[in-house]
Design a protein around this motif. Structure first.
Motif, mmCIF file in Angstrom:
data_model
loop_
_atom_site.group_PDB
_atom_site.id
_atom_site.type_symbol
_atom_site.label_atom_id
_atom_site.label_comp_id
_atom_site.label_asym_id
_atom_site.label_seq_id
_atom_site.Cartn_x
_atom_site.Cartn_y
_atom_site.Cartn_z
ATOM 1 N N LEU B 95 0.732 -1.338 -0.140
ATOM 2 C CA LEU B 95 0.042 -0.112 0.042
ATOM 3 C C LEU B 95 0.836 1.267 -0.128
ATOM 4 O O LEU B 95 0.446 2.333 -0.500
ATOM 5 N N SER B 96 1.909 1.001 0.666
ATOM 6 C CA SER B 96 3.006 2.091 0.850
ATOM 7 C C SER B 96 3.647 2.603 -0.550
ATOM 8 O O SER B 96 3.804 3.533 -1.035
ATOM 9 N N ARG B 97 4.128 1.646 -1.242
ATOM 10 C CA ARG B 97 4.990 1.429 -2.488
ATOM 11 C C ARG B 97 4.267 1.559 -3.742
ATOM 12 O O ARG B 97 5.005 1.888 -4.680
ATOM 13 N N ARG B 98 3.114 0.963 -3.878
ATOM 14 C CA ARG B 98 2.498 0.997 -5.139
ATOM 15 C C ARG B 98 1.133 1.394 -5.039
ATOM 16 O O ARG B 98 0.355 1.302 -4.346
ATOM 17 N N LYS B 99 0.987 2.288 -6.364
ATOM 18 C CA LYS B 99 -0.618 2.719 -6.436
ATOM 19 C C LYS B 99 -1.139 1.982 -7.575
ATOM 20 O O LYS B 99 -0.494 1.874 -8.732
ATOM 21 N N PHE B 100 -2.214 1.268 -7.639
ATOM 22 C CA PHE B 100 -2.576 0.528 -8.548
ATOM 23 C C PHE B 100 -4.118 0.713 -8.487
ATOM 24 O O PHE B 100 -4.731 1.570 -7.825
ATOM 25 N N ILE B 164 -1.663 -2.981 10.089
ATOM 26 C CA ILE B 164 -1.614 -2.418 8.729
ATOM 27 C C ILE B 164 -1.501 -1.055 8.589
ATOM 28 O O ILE B 164 -0.545 -0.507 7.934
ATOM 29 N N ARG B 165 -2.202 -0.265 9.298
ATOM 30 C CA ARG B 165 -2.173 1.363 9.197
ATOM 31 C C ARG B 165 -0.712 1.472 9.754
ATOM 32 O O ARG B 165 -0.283 2.669 9.161
ATOM 33 N N MET B 166 -0.220 1.146 10.613
ATOM 34 C CA MET B 166 0.859 1.469 11.541
ATOM 35 C C MET B 166 1.990 1.027 10.334
ATOM 36 O O MET B 166 3.053 1.741 10.336
ATOM 37 N N MET B 167 1.975 -0.007 9.758
ATOM 38 C CA MET B 167 3.009 -0.353 9.178
ATOM 39 C C MET B 167 3.281 0.238 7.640
ATOM 40 O O MET B 167 4.094 0.878 7.155
ATOM 41 N N LYS B 168 1.978 0.716 7.187
ATOM 42 C CA LYS B 168 1.804 1.656 6.116
ATOM 43 C C LYS B 168 2.659 2.858 6.406
ATOM 44 O O LYS B 168 3.324 3.253 5.609
ATOM 45 N N ALA B 169 2.332 3.323 7.586
ATOM 46 C CA ALA B 169 2.785 4.727 7.684
ATOM 47 C C ALA B 169 4.368 4.707 8.108
ATOM 48 O O ALA B 169 5.094 5.504 7.849
ATOM 49 N N THR B 170 4.705 3.641 8.573
ATOM 50 C CA THR B 170 6.266 3.335 8.776
ATOM 51 C C THR B 170 6.846 3.098 7.357
ATOM 52 O O THR B 170 7.916 3.744 7.166
ATOM 53 N N PHE B 171 6.578 2.362 6.520
ATOM 54 C CA PHE B 171 7.016 2.206 5.191
ATOM 55 C C PHE B 171 6.905 3.786 4.295
ATOM 56 O O PHE B 171 7.750 4.043 3.747
ATOM 57 N N ASP B 172 5.846 4.294 4.756
ATOM 58 C CA ASP B 172 5.593 5.736 4.186
ATOM 59 C C ASP B 172 6.918 6.860 4.467
ATOM 60 O O ASP B 172 7.585 7.352 3.958
ATOM 61 N N GLY B 173 7.441 6.336 5.737
ATOM 62 C CA GLY B 173 8.373 7.176 6.256
ATOM 63 C C GLY B 173 9.880 6.661 6.186
ATOM 64 O O GLY B 173 10.823 7.308 6.267
ATOM 65 N N ILE B 174 9.890 5.743 5.277
ATOM 66 C CA ILE B 174 11.123 5.186 4.850
ATOM 67 C C ILE B 174 11.482 5.510 3.368
ATOM 68 O O ILE B 174 10.733 5.280 2.609
ATOM 69 N N ASP B 175 12.551 6.179 3.126
ATOM 70 C CA ASP B 175 12.905 6.669 1.760
ATOM 71 C C ASP B 175 12.873 5.333 1.143
ATOM 72 O O ASP B 175 13.899 4.586 1.294
ATOM 73 N N ARG B 176 12.496 5.222 -0.230
ATOM 74 C CA ARG B 176 12.624 4.153 -1.240
ATOM 75 C C ARG B 176 13.903 4.198 -1.566
ATOM 76 O O ARG B 176 14.154 3.244 -2.290
ATOM 77 N N ARG B 177 14.724 5.356 -1.521
ATOM 78 C CA ARG B 177 15.846 5.393 -2.220
ATOM 79 C C ARG B 177 16.775 4.382 -1.739
ATOM 80 O O ARG B 177 17.885 3.831 -2.217
ATOM 81 N N TYR B 178 16.597 3.930 -0.422
ATOM 82 C CA TYR B 178 17.496 3.027 0.361
ATOM 83 C C TYR B 178 17.265 1.644 -0.534
ATOM 84 O O TYR B 178 18.491 1.093 -0.872
ATOM 85 N N GLU B 179 15.998 1.325 -0.785
ATOM 86 C CA GLU B 179 16.028 0.011 -1.389
ATOM 87 C C GLU B 179 16.431 0.129 -2.970
ATOM 88 O O GLU B 179 17.153 -0.975 -3.322
ATOM 89 N N SER B 180 16.271 1.438 -3.484
ATOM 90 C CA SER B 180 16.773 1.446 -4.980
ATOM 91 C C SER B 180 18.174 1.281 -4.852
ATOM 92 O O SER B 180 18.988 0.587 -5.954
#
Lengths: 360, 281
Positions: B95-100, B164-180
């Motif tokens: 939910l944090s990383r993908r819009k579908f 789920i709400r808390m994990m989505k907020a957590t992932f929203d706060g993690i810059d996806r650049r780290y994974e990239s």
């Protein structure tokens, strides 16, 4: 350790990212060359870098490294050392843990990882930081760690996205010097993104200028600086005197009239042009009545003094401190404007019009 | 941290702090009232101390019924936490990383158990298992209605939405650049997630687990509707408190409540310690 360098080729690459798109971006970075891609914020520099690294989907076109088509290849299989703008060092790992990431991904034994981490840390002068935690590092230290992490697995290409833009001037100069040294020593092909003119001049062998997702010009650094292809490139590369001119061809030369100022260029021009003159090529002759103007502002910016001269349009001149002290110009002084013929660059106005039309 | 305040600022903060003090006192007085009710009774003339309250408290919380309810509460809530985290981490990430197509709708529906009245959740579960799909599940071994296992289902439906709400907020706060960046270093997507994202989500996961547990252990409405309140079978701590109140044993109900308050305090302390933002560069 010099290695075989690789050529990077972008062929008509198109990418769409929300409302922004890269439009048929093409350029080639010859093996071992330090290529600097410059452009204003939002021009597509980072998108280009990420696309080369495999982090964006290419709609059409190809990305080739050493002749191998990377376009559909997973980022992890491209062998590209990527240093993003904010370094993105993993905060939960210490420095050596970060440096070893690329080696871990390749399944190297622990002893081999340690050896390589120590080697690259020595090269970048961060051997004393290996056990330090990332959040405690300074900006310059983080930058060195990010370089080292990108170099540790001996990539085929180095991609640096604004690597020193967040650093103070002294740290930036030191790091650029180190980067140039390593890049030449290792002979690694490098794409370096920046928006700073001085950084570009320090680092680049070849320069590409991008605007609105399109490449405006690519060429050897001095060539692009001396002969910008468009008024946009000229302006972005700080050639601050860009004027539409009235051309008078006379035999094998042409006179360019810009208000009361007349410049002569040693060739016949028979079409409308923009004249481009860099501020450092504008000579001000105190008291001269030829190409006369009046000084309207004098700004000491450290190594040089910037002067504005009203002569029809405003001319911008840049003088070394020594030259300035000899002339002792002040606001209100009458000066003559002289420009050596070889320092006058002209851009065909109809080229600009056709490029603008193609862009709409 | 150096803070400089002007006279105006001090007055402003004093005014803003009035509701803080009022609410703090409300919570504190409630807790004190509970403790006083269960504590020793002191008589001044003639001076005497009666320990009947604490003795009855101890008898209640060590009675076989309450020990069973405590054990069942702990087991079911811990299973709920594990299930919720297993579901919430990947769900929150996607939910944090993908819009579908329809992602906003999916997001809203997943949030529904948070805002639904608890009783409605229990009734929905009951109705679901009276329908063909529910009956088919029961026929194939998924027996939940009025069963201890149903307690986990009732807790899970509500608590997982919070996780789920808390994990989505957590992932929203993690810059996806780290994974990239980790991916460009040679890691496949799932390893990049494990190396470049999940460790940064650790604090969020702990916080989600703590909140999920607190929610699950206190769940009452859906549990009593879906699983009933059978002693030594489907009785969890909130059910015990309800059963004690229903027979007029306020002291017994309050004893159970105090057990739950103590558990909640431990949870709050854990949350304060681990539930902060992930430590990002």
């Amino acid at each position: 350790m010099k290695r075989d360098a690789n050529e990077l080729v972008l062929e008509e690459v198109c990418v769409r990212m929300g409302g922004f798109s890269l439009d048929r971006v093409s350029f080639t970075i010859p093996p071992g060359v330090h290529f600097v891609l410059v452009g204003p914020p939002g021009s597509g520099k980072t998108v280009t870098a990420e696309t080369i690294c495999g982090l964006n989907t290419v709609r059409s076109g190809r990305v080739l490294l050493a002749g191998k088509d990377l376009t559909a290849l997973d980022p992890g299989r491209r062998s590209i050392g990527y240093v993003p703008q904010d370094y993105a060092l993993l905060p939960q790992r210490d420095v050596q843990g970060n440096l070893a990431l690329g080696l871990e991904a390749r399944g190297l034994a622990r002893s081999e990882r340690r050896r390589r981490v120590a080697e690259v840390a020595g090269q970048l002068g961060i051997a004393h930081l290996l056990t330090r935690r990332v959040p405690g590092l300074s900006g310059g230290e983080k930058q060195r760690v990010a370089f080292a992490r990108a170099l540790a697995f001996t990539p085929d290409l180095l991609v640096l996205d604004e690597p020193v833009s967040a650093l103070d001037a002294n740290t930036r100069d030191t790091l650029l010097e180190l980067l140039n040294h390593i890049q030449r020593d290792e002979g690694i092909t490098t794409l370096h993104i920046c928006h700073n003119f001085e950084e570009m001049m320090t680092a680049a062998d070849v320069v590409g200028v991008i605007s609105g997702g399109r490449i405006e010009q690519v060429g050897p650094r001095d060539e692009v600086v001396r002969r910008p292809a468009t008024p946009f490139v000229a302006e972005f590369l700080q050639a601050r005197n860009i004027f539409p001119v009235d051309v008078r061809p006379a035999g094998t030369v042409s006179e360019l009239r810009i208000g009361p100022v007349t410049l002569t260029v040693p060739r016949r021009i028979e079409h409308p042009v923009f004249a481009v003159v860099r501020p450092e090529n504008v000579m001000l002759v105190p008291g001269s009545s030829r190409n006369a103007g009046r000084v309207t502002s004098v700004t000491d910016v450290g190594r040089t003094v910037e002067l504005d001269v009203e002569a029809g349009p405003t001319w911008h001149a840049s003088m070394g401190k020594g030259d300035f002290l000899r002339t002792r110009l002040t606001v209100g002084d009458a000066v003559g404007i002289e420009v050596p013929p070889e320092a006058v660059h002209v851009i065909r106005a109809d080229d600009v019009a056709s490029k603008s039309a193609a862009g709409t | 941290m150096l803070t400089t305040t002007t006279g105006g600022e001090r007055r402003f903060f004093r005014l803003m702090a009035v509701p803080l003090v009022v609410y703090f006192l409300v919570v504190l007085l409630l807790l004190v009232a509970d403790v006083l009710y269960l504590g020793p009774t002191v008589t001044l003339r003639p001076f005497s101390v009666s320990w009947e309250g604490p003795v009855r408290f101890w008898e209640t919380v060590t009675s076989p019924e309450i020990r069973f309810a405590l054990g069942l509460s702990l087991v079911t809530s811990l299973i709920t936490v594990l299930l919720s985290i297993v579901i919430a981490v990947p769900t929150g990430y996607v939910l944090s990383r993908r819009k579908f197509f329809g992602s906003a709708l999916v997001d809203t529906i997943i949030d529904m158990p948070i805002v639904l009245p608890p009783l409605a959740v229990g009734l929905s579960l009951l109705v679901f298992f009276s329908q063909p799909v529910g009956k088919w599940l029961e026929a194939h071994g998924v027996k939940l209605v009025f069963q201890p296992a149903g307690i986990v289902a009732a807790q899970f439906v509500v608590a997982c939405a919070f996780a789920i709400r808390m994990m989505k907020a957590t992932f929203d706060g993690i810059d996806r650049r780290y994974e990239s960046v980790v991916r460009t270093l040679g890691f496949a997507p799932w390893r990049a997630f494990l190396v470049g994202c999940l460790p940064l989500a650790r604090s969020g996961m702990v916080a989600a687990a703590v909140i999920t547990w607190a929610r699950a252990v206190g769940e009452f409405g859906p549990v009593i509707v879906f699983c009933g309140a059978t002693r030594f079978r489907t009785e969890v701590l909130p059910t015990s408190a309800y059963l004690e109140v229903s027979v007029g044993n306020l002291h017994g109900a309050l004893s159970v409540a105090l057990l739950m308050i103590a558990a909640a305090l431990v949870v709050l302390i854990l949350l304060k310690k681990f539930g902060g933002k992930a430590n990002l560069v």
